[in-house]
Enzyme design. Structure first.
Site, short mmCIF file in Angstrom:
data_model
loop_
_atom_site.label_atom_id
_atom_site.label_comp_id
_atom_site.label_asym_id
_atom_site.label_seq_id
_atom_site.Cartn_x
_atom_site.Cartn_y
_atom_site.Cartn_z
N PHE A 1 0.81 -1.23 0.00
CA PHE A 1 0.00 0.00 0.00
C PHE A 1 0.83 1.26 0.00
O PHE A 1 0.36 2.32 -0.40
CB PHE A 1 -0.93 0.01 1.22
CG PHE A 1 -0.23 0.26 2.54
CD1 PHE A 1 0.09 1.55 2.96
CD2 PHE A 1 0.11 -0.79 3.38
CE1 PHE A 1 0.73 1.78 4.18
CE2 PHE A 1 0.74 -0.57 4.59
CZ PHE A 1 1.06 0.73 4.99
N SER B 1 5.88 -6.83 3.85
CA SER B 1 6.50 -7.10 5.14
C SER B 1 7.30 -8.40 5.09
O SER B 1 7.06 -9.27 4.24
CB SER B 1 5.43 -7.20 6.23
OG SER B 1 4.63 -8.35 6.03
N CYS C 1 9.72 1.38 3.47
CA CYS C 1 10.65 0.34 3.87
C CYS C 1 12.08 0.88 3.93
O CYS C 1 12.96 0.23 4.50
CB CYS C 1 10.58 -0.85 2.93
SG CYS C 1 11.21 -0.54 1.27
#
Length: 498
Positions: free
Chosen positions: A150, A227, A282
């Protein structure tokens, strides 16, 4: 009336038929803005079938034709970048300037893909034996799937599909169900650029769609960004079903600040890298390691800058940071702040409880700065993915590097120093895939490759750049021997009238 978001299959928008949907919110208001259809197994199969059928032609399409389409797409993407950024802001919440930057970085990969004729050049060795030549060439793998997060709904898909289709593959994208509209608009631009129907498809959905892509026998390769737990799952499941896979996971990125560093520059960099896009990156810096006696000064400078950041809706030009993606994620991030306080950290700046007047139902969280964080604390060990910056104090360069190398992640890291020798040593000693020297977010340019080490990457290839080309192609070696006319066999010389 709430709008409905469907899929893109075989060159056109199609409504979902599974009967299952999910909500899409405006993070700044907290209100539901749309429903997104969740694909069934049958709908995923239809998208893969469209891609497989298109591959029969696209895989043999000339490089000249492929680049012609990509160049047109590049122009359309540049012309519509503002529109795509608005979709990102509306569904993700990031400020418009950040969304524009996201589209620009995706556009960079499209430009690299426009040079695919150069990137796909093979090798030739002649006379390896008598009249025997050996050539190494790159061929596409077939149908490729992309599963994207997202936090960059436009950029991360463009880290994948431009190179994949430039190499001759066809593509099925499963974007995040939280902000799906950018991918569908991009699909429309690809069609307008002349990409044949079925070469690029979009299926929205949840785990049902993901699992079907991972197990589908006609999907030959999978690219994933998300993730670490999901990256590990995607990798193992895809490999189990015989696919090649690149699965990029999470991170806990450190910024090592040595005593000789320019502390103003380091503080500017820490605020920019920690709180940009509300920390939902990230590559965000989530831990600053202050070496020696500079910590108090550095924390004060970071706090001074962080307190001035304007938080507000992404479509307000005055806003520098927007809301978080969902209310649940906001509450989870706030829980880390409360937990750090209970575990002994000093909350130098507390963003919990922050709200925007008139938009109280938005997913707001202010900037948080935690000092005297230790490696045992949850806020240090976990990937928070929000506007929370931890400051860890280290006595020496060696202690700082040990902190970085002890992390299970190895995505990105940075060192701030004026000492070239220390910087060079850091490059060789940091067990991390991407290193910045006085650069807080060392995301490579498009013609290099992006990816980390350890639990930040599952698979053998980083994404985009030269490694992306290798991932989306298979090497083939051709050994050939042709008769010489002097042997008295077939004469392949050019016919003449003599």
């Amino acid at each position: 009336m709430t709008k409905n978001i469907g899929h893109w299959i075989r060159g056109q928008a199609v409504a979902g038929t599974s009967g299952r949907q999910g909500p899409v919110y405006n993070p700044a208001t907290g209100a539901q803005a749309a429903h997104v259809d969740f694909a069934s197994v049958e709908e995923v199969d239809a998208a893969v079938a469209a891609a497989k059928a298109a591959y029969e032609h696209w895989g043999r399409t000339s490089l000249a034709r492929r680049t012609e389409v990509l160049f047109r797409f590049r122009e359309l993407l540049a012309a519509h970048r503002g529109e795509i950024a608005e979709l990102v802001t509306a569904e993700h919440g990031k400020v418009h300037s950040d969304a524009l930057g996201e589209v620009a970085r995706g556009l960079e990969i499209v430009e690299v893909a426009c040079g695919i004729p150069q990137l796909l050049k093979g090798e030739l060795s002649t006379e390896v034996s008598t009249r025997v030549d050996v050539a190494t060439i790159r061929r596409p793998v077939g149908v490729v799937a992309g599963i994207t997060p997202f936090n960059f709904p436009a950029m991360v898909p463009m880290w994948m599909f431009p190179l994949a289709i430039a190499c001759g593959n066809t593509f099925v994208l499963k974007p995040s169900e939280k902000d799906p509209s950018a991918s569908l608009r991009i699909a429309g631009l690809l069609a307008e650029a002349g990409l044949p129907d079925g070469v690029f498809n979009v299926v929205n959905g949840d785990k049902v769609a993901v699992d079907r892509l991972l197990e589908h026998p006609d999907v030959r390769a999978v690219s994933f960004v998300g993730s670490t737990p999901i990256a590990r799952y995607v990798h193992s499941r895809a490999v189990e079903h015989g696919k090649r896979v690149q699965a990029l996971g999470g991170a806990k990125n450190h910024m090592l600040v040595l005593p000789d560093a320019d502390l103003d520059a380091a503080a500017d960099a820490a605020v920019s890298a920690a709180y940009g896009s509300a920390g939902e990156r990230c590559m965000a810096i989530s831990a600053v390691v202050a070496v020696g006696d500079i910590a108090d000064d550095l924390v004060a400078r970071i706090r001074e800058r962080a307190e001035k950041i304007k938080i507000g809706p992404g479509d307000d030009p005055a806003s520098e940071m927007g809301p978080l993606i969902t209310r649940e994620h906001r509450d989870k991030v706030a829980g880390y702040v409360d937990g750090a306080r209970e575990q002994g950290a000093e909350v130098a700046l507390d963003g919990t409880g922050y709200t925007v007047t008139g938009l109280e139902d938005g997913h707001w969280l202010g900037l948080t700065l935690l000092d005297r964080v230790t490696p045992e604390m949850d806020a240090y060990r976990d990937e928070i993915f929000g506007p929370v910056l931890c400051v860890v104090r280290a006595e020496s360069y060696e202690e700082g590097v040990e902190l970085i190398n002890s992390s299970p992640w190895g995505n990105g890291t940075a060192i701030f120093t004026r000492d070239g020798g220390a910087a060079r040593r850091f490059q060789t000693e940091a067990e991390v895939g991407m290193v910045g020297v006085n650069v807080p977010i060392p995301v490579p340019v498009g013609f290099h490759s992006f990816g980390g080490w350890k639990d930040s990457l599952f698979g053998d290839h980083h994404i985009y750049g030269s490694e992306g080309v290798r991932f989306y192609t298979r090497g083939q070696v051709v050994t050939s021997r042709w008769p010489d006319p002097s042997d008295g066999g077939v004469n392949l010389g050019f016919p003449t009238s003599s």
